[in-house]
Scaffold this motif. Structure first.
Motif, PDB file in Angstrom:
ATOM      1  N   LYS A   1       0.837  -1.206   0.000  1.00 33.76           N
ATOM      2  CA  LYS A   1       0.000   0.000   0.000  1.00 33.76           C
ATOM      3  C   LYS A   1       0.872   1.256   0.000  1.00 33.76           C
ATOM      4  CE  LYS A   1      -4.550  -1.169   1.695  1.00 33.76           C
ATOM      5  NZ  LYS A   1      -5.542  -1.002   2.738  1.00 33.76           N
TER       6      LYS A   1
ATOM      7  N   ASP B   1       1.049   4.193  -2.916  1.00 31.30           N
ATOM      8  CA  ASP B   1       0.912   5.599  -2.570  1.00 31.30           C
ATOM      9  C   ASP B   1       2.114   6.394  -3.081  1.00 31.30           C
ATOM     10  OD1 ASP B   1      -0.818   7.377  -1.332  1.00 31.30           O
ATOM     11  OD2 ASP B   1       0.523   7.566   0.396  1.00 31.30           O
TER      12      ASP B   1
ATOM     13  N   ASP C   1      -4.358   6.520  -4.681  1.00 28.03           N
ATOM     14  CA  ASP C   1      -4.882   6.460  -3.322  1.00 28.03           C
ATOM     15  C   ASP C   1      -4.856   5.006  -2.833  1.00 28.03           C
ATOM     16  OD1 ASP C   1      -6.181   6.671  -0.967  1.00 28.03           O
ATOM     17  OD2 ASP C   1      -8.172   7.051  -1.814  1.00 28.03           O
ATOM     18  N   ALA C   2      -3.931   4.724  -1.911  1.00 26.81           N
ATOM     19  CA  ALA C   2      -3.744   3.336  -1.468  1.00 26.81           C
ATOM     20  C   ALA C   2      -4.941   2.819  -0.679  1.00 26.81           C
ATOM     21  CB  ALA C   2      -2.475   3.232  -0.634  1.00 26.81           C
TER      22      ALA C   2
END
Length: 600
Positions: free
Chosen positions: A147, A151, A157-158
């Motif tokens: 994640k 990002d 947008d993680a």
């Protein structure tokens, strides 16, 4: 009247081996497009060679009906794409026919080189990107780390990334809902004149050319007259439909649909991928922007093993070109092998795949010559592009030579850094940048000659890094180089099909390797065969295939030594004569051996 609001067109893009085809399998299974009894893994990969190698080569489209949580029946058109850098042209064509993309990231490996370049491709076409983290069921999965990478490296947008396991089918329902919510429906109007883009085709020996289309405006139905804008040829539509693993006839296609048409097209050369299809009676005002021209980087000549099969090879090449728009070829001839074609490929894997498809799908026995890149040579103040060693002029006439360079990006765990640097330096690479992406991963940027990457770079990179390093490149331009033409002589005669253009300083090593490999491949004859590597008139390497020797003394029991000597002298004379007359037969494997490294 079908509503474009209920259509979603999307593709799956990712680095090689991140699970695109497996995810495609789960989506198809979930939609019950096929009975479980007939289901097999990699269902969309319908070529044998794709199943054997476990890679996708052709992007495949399929239409999935899906009933959403709001009770509406949606039509999801989705394209599974290849991940290998050699097939990025397939990806760019698939992207052109969609509004959104699922960007798949492997939870164990994280963001890799092809992930980045495929994402930029999708952004160029203004696609809505939905990040998906796959393989969360694996023990080595590290979702928080991935994640962070999404990002930081991708700028997406993680928190909106979906977690799925394509193998176990976890999270597939959420994925379907996210596709409907986040990917925009196609804009288009069925009442306008027809405008459709050809994004692929294939040839069926019973029905002619089957054209794969994405409709932007208007509609196509049975019996309608259509026109191809590139050459104004007119056809009548016999049938239209969508892909549901098999061709499923619907009789008509509307704006926003992805499907196929059959219109009795027998002349293969009429259809061009990237062309716009419109109505013959009510044409649209302008053509759609097609695809950017494909630029081949590797060139090789291809000949039939039996020169009488040339016509068959030509028809096969035409049919293959229809299904693989990135293949470029023109006629060529060689003193050793007769008539053939000079072809341009997007990389060495692309070359291997074309060779296997010719042999499997069209039953052609073919020989490929050593691959080469396009060099820029200056003669008498004029610049000339040369990709074929046969066209290379005399050393004395050349004022300067330049070769293509690439900007190579290697992403690797830091443990393998030293070995990868050594490999890149050995391949004449110059490091221009190095960034630590996080605690464990490094991205290195190298300037390298394209010709050095052709032969065994990718395989060696994978084995040095135990499969963890990823590699992506784009052509950056031309730089000066020292070129030499390496000729291979058999029994004193140059074989034009084995000639290669090489970097002067590595000519000696190259010549020695080629001679060694040929020595192992050429069958022994009744006379000695010298195999020599030469630059101009200077011999720089030599190997010898020893003669088979018949035992002429077998029947000679006892008797005087002069009798034996007489028989041996007679044999020697005969061998001399044979050497004058004898010509060496080269087996097909010899041409292939030149391309492989000794260990393979």
């Amino acid at each position: 009247m079908s509503d474009t609001q209920l259509i979603r067109n999307f593709c799956i893009i990712a680095h090689i081996d991140h699970g695109k085809s497996t995810l495609a399998d789960r989506l198809i299974q979930k939609a019950k497009l096929i009975d479980d009894r007939f289901f097999k893994d990699q269902i969309l990969d319908n070529m044998d060679i794709e199943r054997e190698r476990g890679i996708t080569i052709k992007s495949q489209a399929v239409t999935i009906p899906y009933t959403a949580s709001d009770g509406k029946e949606y039509k999801l058109n989705f394209v599974d794409t290849p991940g290998h850098v050699d097939f990025s042209y397939e990806v760019s064509r698939a992207i052109n026919s969609c509004e959104g993309a699922l960007l798949l990231v492997d939870a164990t490996q994280g963001v890799q080189a092809q992930t980045l370049s495929n994402m930029y491709l999708a952004l160029e076409h203004n696609l809505e990107i939905v990040p998906v983290i796959n393989k969360i069921d694996m023990q080595a999965a590290d979702v928080p780390r991935v994640k962070k990478q999404i990002d930081r490296d991708l700028g997406l947008d993680a928190d909106s990334a979906l977690l799925v396991s394509a193998r176990q089918g976890t999270g597939i329902d959420d994925l379907f809902e996210a596709i409907i919510e986040r990917i925009p429906s196609p804009s288009g109007d069925s009442s306008l004149p027809l405008r459709a883009l050809i994004f692929d085709c294939h040839y069926d020996s019973y029905r002619g050319v089957i054209v794969h289309l994405r409709l932007f405006d208007g509609k196509i139905k049975k019996g309608m007259k259509i026109s191809f804008m590139s050459n104004n040829s007119i056809y009548e539509v016999e049938t239209a439909g969508v892909f549901k693993l098999v061709l499923s006839e619907t009789g008509e296609l509307n704006a926003g649909d992805v499907g196929y048409i059959i219109a009795g097209i027998k002349t293969v050369s009429d259809v061009h991928v990237g062309d716009t299809v419109t109505g013959a009676d009510n044409p649209c005002a302008s053509a759609l922007p097609g695809f950017r021209e494909v630029k081949p980087v590797v060139f090789s000549s291809i000949y039939p093993v039996d020169s009488n099969d040339y016509e068959e090879l030509r028809t096969s090449m035409e049919k293959l070109k229809l299904n693989d728009a990135s293949l470029i070829y023109e006629k060529d001839s060689s003193a050793a092998l007769g008539f053939g074609f000079r072809c341009g490929f997007l990389g060495l894997l692309h070359l291997e795949v074309i060779q296997e498809r010719l042999e499997r799908e069209f039953n052609q026995s073919v020989i490929f010559t050593a691959p080469s890149v396009k060099y820029m040579v200056r003669i008498g103040g004029e610049e000339k592009m040369i990709d074929n060693p046969v066209d290379y002029p005399d050393e004395g006439r050349i004022e300067s030579a330049q070769e293509p360079y690439i900007r190579a990006s290697v992403i690797t765990p830091s443990d393998y850094l030293g070995n990868i640097m050594t490999l890149c330096m050995e391949k004449r690479g110059v490091q221009t940048n190095m960034t630590y992406l996080d605690e464990k991963r490094v991205e290195m940027i190298y300037d390298m000659p394209l010709s050095e990457v052709l032969f065994d770079f990718y395989d060696r990179l994978k084995s040095i890094s135990r499969g963890y390093a990823s590699f992506d490149y784009d052509i950056s331009g031309y730089k000066p180089t020292q070129l030499a033409k390496l000729d291979i002589l058999l029994n004193g005669k140059a074989v034009d099909a084995l000639s290669q253009l090489v970097f002067k300083d590595s000519a000696y090593d190259r010549a020695r390797k080629v001679c060694e490999r040929l020595r192992d491949e050429i069958p022994r004859q009744q006379f000695k065969i010298p195999i020599q590597g030469a630059i101009g008139s200077q011999i720089i390497a030599r190997e010898t295939v020893n003669a088979l020797r018949k035992d002429v003394l077998a029947k000679c029991y006892g008797g005087d030594i002069t009798r034996k000597r007489k028989l041996l002298e007679k044999q020697k004379e005969g061998k001399k004569r044979m050497k004058m007359v004898g010509d060496v037969e080269l087996p097909q494997s010899a041409f292939l051996a030149v391309l492989k490294t000794k260990d393979e």
